[in-house]
Design an enzyme around this catalytic site. Structure first.
Site, PDB file in Angstrom:
ATOM      1  N   LYS A  87     132.329  43.599  58.835  1.00  0.00           N
ATOM      2  CA  LYS A  87     131.563  43.133  59.994  1.00  0.00           C
ATOM      3  C   LYS A  87     132.001  41.708  60.313  1.00  0.00           C
ATOM      4  O   LYS A  87     132.231  40.907  59.396  1.00  0.00           O
ATOM      5  CB  LYS A  87     130.065  43.178  59.645  1.00  0.00           C
ATOM      6  CG  LYS A  87     129.134  42.802  60.790  1.00  0.00           C
ATOM      7  CD  LYS A  87     127.664  42.946  60.376  1.00  0.00           C
ATOM      8  CE  LYS A  87     126.703  42.634  61.505  1.00  0.00           C
ATOM      9  NZ  LYS A  87     125.275  42.805  61.107  1.00  0.00           N
ATOM     10  N   SER A 162     122.352  45.618  64.153  1.00  0.00           N
ATOM     11  CA  SER A 162     123.455  44.861  64.709  1.00  0.00           C
ATOM     12  C   SER A 162     124.815  45.272  64.150  1.00  0.00           C
ATOM     13  O   SER A 162     125.836  44.970  64.765  1.00  0.00           O
ATOM     14  CB  SER A 162     123.240  43.371  64.438  1.00  0.00           C
ATOM     15  OG  SER A 162     123.311  43.101  63.051  1.00  0.00           O
ATOM     16  N   SER A 186     119.660  46.017  60.141  1.00  0.00           N
ATOM     17  CA  SER A 186     120.981  46.135  60.766  1.00  0.00           C
ATOM     18  C   SER A 186     122.019  46.966  60.031  1.00  0.00           C
ATOM     19  O   SER A 186     123.074  47.242  60.591  1.00  0.00           O
ATOM     20  CB  SER A 186     121.552  44.746  61.032  1.00  0.00           C
ATOM     21  OG  SER A 186     120.978  44.240  62.209  1.00  0.00           O
TER      22      SER A 186
END
Ligand code: GLN
Length: 518
Positions: A87, A162, A186
């Site tokens: 990420k 997210s 997330s």
């Protein structure tokens, strides 16, 4: 090559991390072949918006080095030579890190996040950086300053957020596993909405060093993959005490109550002990003795009928595997929304003050004086959701409102954690939905409060600092995936992974894939 270890050769992208590792050991493929295949597939599916940056040269060089280690006969860990991606919240030396914000466009970190470094040490090949909501604020990946990430099950829909890019990359089989971060859901929510498996560890299990901070008392790193087994392999390598993170845990309590140093390898050893116990007990009922708490607040109004049905069917499956269902109550579940949306923005407003045009990233081109430079830099660099959170955070921390909002939220946070401890007196794990609905259409939400409300089932474990995971458990409306949430007590990740693994041995939801991409 022995018949024992040889796998029937499938498409490389269909192999899990564990299967890739097996194929490498059996000499059926190479790290370069796995990595090149991942790079080709990433390029072919670029329209999914999973990646913000692909490092083909770096990945192929790392893969060649892994193949050389193997050829030299070195003792290698199970992840050596396997391509994954991070990420874009984790800083990476030599690669861009943006947190999906314009504020960090062009930024390169001089060092790796601890999690990135640990995985490098384990020999993984990093193919690039994954899309997400700006500074990890959001639940749809629609707050990325760069690109929308699309759900591979229906590309007109959100993948969740997210860690949206992390989920898309795994669900579309671009790579077998990714890292994500979870502050209020997330990892778990995008895993649920894309039909993959993800675990948010106990707060303090994985280092936050080099993870761009959103809300420091809540942020945790964790793995996302197709199976619980793969999540265990990754988590085992990416957890451990780190003196550079002031809230990193030195010791963890294992499922049998003993204390162990928080070090890479602990989860693997604990899992081995659990599997052995299960095998000795009863193969057909591997979860015999496990008490699964079912909080009534997770099954009430507001959960859509399709999600309820899939979640209830998963509970029945856990029962069939030997678990006992126990009614429990988490009475402050609803309050976790206002509590989180006070505490997280408060911490964010403080954490994001460092993005001022001086120290990192973007600086406005034209300004009249220093204050004007700050103002313009921040106005240009941050997107609307990030600005909203900074304003809410500054408000709840300001003189006169601090007692009314921030202090009250902190008190309630403690009570939410206490409610879990009351529940864990009568159960070992807690089960329920992750998201109240399946994935919605991109662009279909204009009300931030509606978005916040959808976090209701992931926020409680985050506020309490407990480990939580999402396991694919069926399909709802429009043939979209549904995730089962399992929440464990502190440091009981092995128990969660074990339960999820047993569930996946008995079901095939985690093996389903979007037909359009096959
Ligand atoms: N959706 C939640 C939020 O917007 C959670 C985000 C996260 O876990 N990073 O804050």
């Amino acid at each position: 090559m022995s018949a024992m270890t040889a796998l029937p050769l499938q498409d490389l992208h269909d192999l899990t991390l564990a299967q890739q590792s097996q194929a490498l050991n059996a000499g059926q493929t190479t790290s370069v072949a796995l990595t090149q295949h991942a790079l080709d597939r990433i390029a072919a599916h670029a329209a999914l918006g999973a990646f913000l940056h692909v490092d083909a040269d770096g990945a192929l060089a790392a893969a060649a080095a892994a193949d050389a280690r193997r050829a030299a006969g070195q003792a290698l860990g199970p992840l050596d030579g396997l391509p994954i991606a991070h990420k874009d919240i984790f800083v990476t030396q030599g690669l861009p890190t943006t947190a999906a914000s314009k504020m960090l466009k062009g930024y390169q970190s001089p060092f790796d996040a601890t999690v990135v470094a640990q995985l490098k040490t384990a020999g993984v090949v990093n193919v690039g950086k994954l899309n997400c909501d700006e500074f990890a604020m959001g639940g749809a990946n629609e707050n990325s300053a760069y690109a929308k990430a699309r759900n591979p099950w229906d590309t007109s829909r959100i993948p969740g957020g997210s860690s949206g890019g992390s989920a898309v990359a795994v669900a579309a089989r671009l790579v077998a596993a990714t890292t994500g971060t979870d502050t209020g859901g997330s990892i778990r929510q995008p895993a649920a909405l894309t039909g993959i498996t993800g675990i948010k560890p106990t707060y303090g299990r994985c280092s936050r060093f080099g993870m761009i901070a959103f809300a420091s008392s809540l942020d945790q790193a964790g793995p996302m993959a197709r199976t619980a087994e793969d999540c265990a392999l990754l988590l085992d390598a990416m957890s451990g005490f780190d003196a550079r993170d002031a809230t990193s845990a030195e010791q963890v309590r294992l499922h049998d109550g003993t204390l162990a140093a928080n070090a890479p390898g602990v989860i693997g050893r604990e899992l081995a002990a659990l599997s052995l116990a299960a095998e000795l007990a009863d193969k057909a009922r591997p979860l015999a003795g496990l008490r699964v708490g079912v909080p009534k607040e997770f099954f009430g109004e507001g959960v859509s009928a399709d999600v309820l049905a899939a979640t209830r069917a998963a509970l029945a499956q856990l029962e069939a595997l030997g678990a006992t269902l126990v009614d429990v109550s988490l009475p402050r579940t609803e309050l976790s929304i206002p509590v989180y949306y006070i505490i997280a923005p408060a911490e964010a407003s403080s954490n994001l003050s460092r993005f001022d045009g001086v120290k990192f990233g973007h600086r406005a081109q034209k300004y009249s004086d220093l204050n004007d430079m700050y103002r313009k830099t921040r106005a240009e660099g941050f997107g609307p959701e990030v600005k909203r959170r900074i304003m809410i955070g500054a408000y709840v921390l300001s003189h006169g409102y601090y007692d009314a909002y921030y202090l009250q939220a902190q008190k309630l946070r403690r009570m939410i954690a206490d409610d879990f401890q009351a529940a864990f007196k009568v159960c070992d794990v807690i089960a329920g939905p992750v998201s109240p609905t399946v994935a919605r259409a991109i662009g279909s939400s204009t009300d931030p409060v509606q978005e916040y409300l959808a976090d209701i089932f992931t926020l409680p474990a985050s506020l309490a600092g407990l480990p939580g995971m999402s396991v694919p458990c069926g399909f709802g409306e429009h043939q979209l995936p549904v995730g089962l949430q399992l929440i464990g007590n502190y440091w009981q990740e092995a128990q969660l992974l074990h339960a999820a693994h047993a569930f996946q041995q008995a079901t095939d939801w985690h093996q389903r894939q979007p037909t359009a991409l096959a």
